[in-house]
Design a protein around this motif. Sequence first.
Motif, mmCIF file in Angstrom:
data_model
loop_
_atom_site.group_PDB
_atom_site.id
_atom_site.type_symbol
_atom_site.label_atom_id
_atom_site.label_comp_id
_atom_site.label_asym_id
_atom_site.label_seq_id
_atom_site.Cartn_x
_atom_site.Cartn_y
_atom_site.Cartn_z
ATOM 1 N N LYS A 169 0.831 -1.201 0.000
ATOM 2 C CA LYS A 169 0.000 0.000 0.000
ATOM 3 C C LYS A 169 0.868 1.255 0.000
ATOM 4 O O LYS A 169 0.572 2.235 -0.698
ATOM 5 C CB LYS A 169 -0.944 -0.015 1.206
ATOM 6 C CG LYS A 169 -2.075 -1.015 1.073
ATOM 7 C CD LYS A 169 -2.747 -1.322 2.399
ATOM 8 C CE LYS A 169 -3.262 -0.122 3.104
ATOM 9 N NZ LYS A 169 -3.973 -0.488 4.360
ATOM 10 N N ILE B 207 -5.754 0.778 -6.229
ATOM 11 C CA ILE B 207 -5.404 -0.604 -5.902
ATOM 12 C C ILE B 207 -6.503 -1.150 -4.995
ATOM 13 O O ILE B 207 -7.104 -0.411 -4.212
ATOM 14 C CB ILE B 207 -4.035 -0.732 -5.196
ATOM 15 C CG1 ILE B 207 -3.987 0.123 -3.928
ATOM 16 C CG2 ILE B 207 -2.905 -0.412 -6.139
ATOM 17 C CD1 ILE B 207 -2.779 -0.158 -3.042
ATOM 18 N N PHE C 187 -1.357 5.700 -6.641
ATOM 19 C CA PHE C 187 -2.556 4.864 -6.605
ATOM 20 C C PHE C 187 -3.219 5.006 -5.235
ATOM 21 O O PHE C 187 -2.555 4.918 -4.197
ATOM 22 C CB PHE C 187 -2.197 3.395 -6.839
ATOM 23 C CG PHE C 187 -1.830 3.081 -8.266
ATOM 24 C CD1 PHE C 187 -2.716 2.433 -9.097
ATOM 25 C CD2 PHE C 187 -0.592 3.455 -8.779
ATOM 26 C CE1 PHE C 187 -2.391 2.138 -10.407
ATOM 27 C CE2 PHE C 187 -0.253 3.177 -10.083
ATOM 28 C CZ PHE C 187 -1.150 2.516 -10.912
ATOM 29 N N LEU D 285 7.175 -1.359 -8.710
ATOM 30 C CA LEU D 285 6.645 -2.063 -7.542
ATOM 31 C C LEU D 285 7.598 -3.157 -7.098
ATOM 32 O O LEU D 285 7.902 -3.289 -5.904
ATOM 33 C CB LEU D 285 5.275 -2.655 -7.879
ATOM 34 C CG LEU D 285 4.671 -3.619 -6.842
ATOM 35 C CD1 LEU D 285 4.451 -2.921 -5.514
ATOM 36 C CD2 LEU D 285 3.357 -4.203 -7.361
ATOM 37 N N GLN E 159 -12.695 -3.098 -8.583
ATOM 38 C CA GLN E 159 -12.448 -2.227 -9.725
ATOM 39 C C GLN E 159 -13.765 -1.865 -10.428
ATOM 40 O O GLN E 159 -13.969 -0.706 -10.815
ATOM 41 C CB GLN E 159 -11.511 -2.928 -10.699
ATOM 42 C CG GLN E 159 -10.161 -3.285 -10.104
ATOM 43 C CD GLN E 159 -9.290 -4.075 -11.073
ATOM 44 O OE1 GLN E 159 -9.641 -4.213 -12.237
ATOM 45 N NE2 GLN E 159 -8.163 -4.584 -10.588
ATOM 46 N N GLU F 205 -4.747 -5.900 -6.470
ATOM 47 C CA GLU F 205 -5.023 -5.626 -7.879
ATOM 48 C C GLU F 205 -4.883 -4.135 -8.111
ATOM 49 O O GLU F 205 -5.327 -3.317 -7.300
ATOM 50 C CB GLU F 205 -6.424 -6.101 -8.264
ATOM 51 C CG GLU F 205 -6.585 -7.606 -8.201
ATOM 52 C CD GLU F 205 -7.574 -8.138 -9.229
ATOM 53 O OE1 GLU F 205 -7.887 -7.414 -10.191
ATOM 54 O OE2 GLU F 205 -8.010 -9.275 -9.050
ATOM 55 N N GLY F 206 -4.270 -3.810 -9.231
ATOM 56 C CA GLY F 206 -4.115 -2.419 -9.615
ATOM 57 C C GLY F 206 -4.909 -2.113 -10.868
ATOM 58 O O GLY F 206 -5.064 -2.977 -11.744
ATOM 59 N N ARG G 216 -7.070 5.603 -10.844
ATOM 60 C CA ARG G 216 -5.793 4.969 -10.493
ATOM 61 C C ARG G 216 -5.930 4.429 -9.065
ATOM 62 O O ARG G 216 -5.768 5.154 -8.093
ATOM 63 C CB ARG G 216 -4.646 5.972 -10.586
ATOM 64 C CG ARG G 216 -3.276 5.344 -10.368
ATOM 65 C CD ARG G 216 -2.151 6.349 -10.498
ATOM 66 N NE ARG G 216 -2.005 6.862 -11.852
ATOM 67 C CZ ARG G 216 -0.979 7.599 -12.262
ATOM 68 N NH1 ARG G 216 -0.003 7.900 -11.414
ATOM 69 N NH2 ARG G 216 -0.925 8.044 -13.502
ATOM 70 N N VAL H 77 5.040 0.331 -14.091
ATOM 71 C CA VAL H 77 4.485 0.291 -12.740
ATOM 72 C C VAL H 77 4.891 -0.999 -12.031
ATOM 73 O O VAL H 77 5.301 -0.998 -10.867
ATOM 74 C CB VAL H 77 2.948 0.438 -12.778
ATOM 75 C CG1 VAL H 77 2.342 0.126 -11.409
ATOM 76 C CG2 VAL H 77 2.567 1.846 -13.195
ATOM 77 N N MET I 283 2.558 1.576 -3.568
ATOM 78 C CA MET I 283 1.620 2.016 -4.598
ATOM 79 C C MET I 283 1.099 3.421 -4.318
ATOM 80 O O MET I 283 0.756 4.159 -5.257
ATOM 81 C CB MET I 283 0.462 1.028 -4.698
ATOM 82 C CG MET I 283 0.872 -0.366 -5.168
ATOM 83 S SD MET I 283 1.737 -0.352 -6.758
ATOM 84 C CE MET I 283 0.439 0.220 -7.849
ATOM 85 N N MET J 84 -5.559 1.190 -13.699
ATOM 86 C CA MET J 84 -5.316 2.558 -14.169
ATOM 87 C C MET J 84 -6.077 2.749 -15.472
ATOM 88 O O MET J 84 -5.883 1.984 -16.431
ATOM 89 C CB MET J 84 -3.827 2.800 -14.393
ATOM 90 C CG MET J 84 -3.496 4.205 -14.869
ATOM 91 S SD MET J 84 -1.710 4.465 -14.982
ATOM 92 C CE MET J 84 -1.664 6.121 -15.660
#
Length: 340
Positions: free
Chosen positions: A123, A202, A131, A245, A188, A225-226, A200, A241, A126, A228
Amino acid sequence: MSLQEFFQELELFGAAATQRFAAAEDTAALEAARIEFLGARSGRLKQLQKALGQLPAADRPQAGQRFHQVRQQVEQAFKAAQARLCQQQRASRSAELFDPTVPGLRPPLGHLHPITQTIEQLKEIMGRLGFSLADGPEVEDEWHNFEALNIPPEHPARDPLDNFYLATASQLAGGGPMLLRSQTSTVQIRVMERQKPPVRIIAVGRVYRPDTPDPTHSPMFHQIEGLMVDRHVTMADLKTVLRMLGESYFHGEVHIRFRPSFFPFTEPSVEIDMSWQGRWIEMGGAGMVDPNVLRAVGYDPEQVSGFAFGLGIERLCMRQHGVDDIREFFRNDVRFLQQF
C-alpha cells in the motif's frame, strides 16, 4: 499465694510480656522473649499455671478464667510481633534485591502478521506511485464478480464447484445468487461504476476459491489488484508500474517479463514474471482492460484505455522471506510468526 496476689502477678506478667514482644528488634530477641514468658518448661506462664493449681478450690474458677484471658493476650502480642518482623524482613530483602540502575524487563509485545506487513508495504509503495486504496465487500453478486468482468454464464470460471456460492436465486426471493468473491477485480468494477476517468486505484483483500490446501494453494488468500484508466494508457505503463513495484518491494533491480495468456477481463492478457536473485518468478496476471469491461461500467473504449494487474500477496511474502508452504501463514504457530 492469695487470689489478689495471683491477679497482681498475672497483670505484671501480661504487661512485661507484651512490652518485650513489642520491643524485639529481630527474630533472635523475639525467640528469647518467647522462651522467657511462654516457654513450656521454665517460662513464667508455666510458673503461673503451677501457682493456679495451688490456690484454694473456691478461688480457682475465677483465677482460671483470668489466667486464660491473660495467656490469650500474650500469645496475640507474640503473633503480632512475629508478623511485624516478618514484614520487615521481606521489605529489607526487596530493598536489597532492587537495583534502580538495572534496566527493567520489557514485557513481550506482539507484532503485525507477515501478511499484514506485506499488505502495508505494498500500500505504501503504490501510494507513492499515485494509486489510492479502494475497498469492497467480500460477499458479491454475479454481476460484479462475473458479468461486468466479461465472464459469460457458460464460462467454466462460474462453475459452482469452483466458487463459494452462498444462496440460490429462489432463496433470495428472486434476487441473483451471492458468493464469496473469487478476485478483488470486483472492487475495480464498483469504483468505475461511480467514478469517471481518470482512475488509479489498488484493491487489497481476501478472496476465496475452493482449492484443496497444499504448499502453494489455500481456499482463502489475499490479492492486490491495480487499475489505471485514462487516455493513452499502454502496456508500457503497465510494465513500468510493475517494475517499480518489484524494485521497491524486493529492494533491488527487478526485470519484468510478459508471457501471453488469457483472462476474460483483459485483452491482451499476460502472465507476469519477475527476475529476482538470478531466477524468474511467476507473480500473477495482467493486461489491458477489455473494451467490454469498459462498456459495462459506462466508459467509452474509444476515448480511454487502461491496464489491470493482480498479484498474490502470499506469493510475494513467501518469496521475500523464503517460506515454502502457504499454510504456515494461517496455522497460528507463534514459533513461526515470531520470525517476522
